[in-house]
Design a protein around this motif. Sequence first.
Motif, PDB file in Angstrom:
ATOM      1  N   UNK A  29     -52.546  -0.502 -20.336  1.00  0.00           N
ATOM      2  CA  UNK A  29     -53.044  -0.878 -19.015  1.00  0.00           C
ATOM      3  C   UNK A  29     -54.080  -1.985 -19.128  1.00  0.00           C
ATOM      4  N   UNK A  30     -53.814  -3.092 -18.436  1.00  0.00           N
ATOM      5  CA  UNK A  30     -54.681  -4.263 -18.450  1.00  0.00           C
ATOM      6  C   UNK A  30     -55.835  -4.071 -17.458  1.00  0.00           C
ATOM      7  N   UNK A  31     -57.097  -4.228 -17.899  1.00  0.00           N
ATOM      8  CA  UNK A  31     -58.218  -4.001 -16.996  1.00  0.00           C
ATOM      9  C   UNK A  31     -58.210  -4.855 -15.736  1.00  0.00           C
ATOM     10  N   UNK A  32     -57.990  -6.171 -15.865  1.00  0.00           N
ATOM     11  CA  UNK A  32     -58.009  -7.003 -14.660  1.00  0.00           C
ATOM     12  C   UNK A  32     -56.854  -6.655 -13.734  1.00  0.00           C
ATOM     13  N   UNK A  33     -55.684  -6.429 -14.294  1.00  0.00           N
ATOM     14  CA  UNK A  33     -54.540  -6.044 -13.470  1.00  0.00           C
ATOM     15  C   UNK A  33     -54.827  -4.744 -12.737  1.00  0.00           C
ATOM     16  N   UNK A  34     -55.417  -3.774 -13.432  1.00  0.00           N
ATOM     17  CA  UNK A  34     -55.753  -2.501 -12.793  1.00  0.00           C
ATOM     18  C   UNK A  34     -56.781  -2.692 -11.691  1.00  0.00           C
ATOM     19  N   UNK A  35     -57.804  -3.494 -11.950  1.00  0.00           N
ATOM     20  CA  UNK A  35     -58.829  -3.746 -10.936  1.00  0.00           C
ATOM     21  C   UNK A  35     -58.227  -4.340  -9.671  1.00  0.00           C
TER      22      UNK A  35
END
Length: 251
Positions: free
Chosen positions: A106-112
């Motif tokens: 899970x990519x942090x920016x994508x999740x945000x």
Amino acid sequence: MSETRRGLRCPVRVAFVIGDYPEEEFRRRERAALAYASPEVEIGIVRTPASPFVHGLTPAEVQLAAPAFIAAFRQAEEEGYDAVVPLGTLDLGVDGGRSVVDIPVIAPTEAMLHVASFLGDRFGAIVYHDDLIPLLRPIVRRYGMEEKVVGWRATGFDLPDLSANAAVMAENFIEGARRLVREQGCDVILAMGVTQCPVLLDPAVVEREVGVPVVEGIGAPLRLAAMLAGLHLRHSRLRWRRSRAFDRPGA
């Protein structure tokens, strides 16, 4: 691992990959991640030798870090974790990692960005330093969210200098968030740099000051990773075809 009556994994084990930081800086990030553990979500730490903890970060350092993070994703899978998240809003190694392991990466920016989409329509992003905006804008564009990020601000410090200037950084962060809300109508603030928030600055403090949700890059991806793993969901092999290069002995 036990199973609930509805077939959901419980507890879910999520690995958080932290790069090569000075020990005190490493412990700050470790504590921030472990704070999101719960009886349903176990969080473990995997260390990797690559790190963006440098002055004057460029795309060269970002791309050079990817192989080490992909190796850390493989280690997490081998250690029995159900999902893995890299530290940092540069989403280091994520795209390649999804073709290498069979657990959610899970990519942090994508999740945000996706979490913020449930909370509002106009996002304001706050980065460390103005020089990072050209690095982060293409990441937002890659996820098809550029039109939602309507404003950018910087707190004015490079990553290695943040801890020594935490008080001023916090003031600048809150003032930047206020301006994004007041001047550009932002209804969600994105902490595009986890050292600012939540490592050194509690997002709840910012929310009280500015009156809109604050989404940050440790809690959002860790809890999203746990949800996907708990639901037995995996990345599509039509989108991320499985790489065989890493299956060779010694790879």
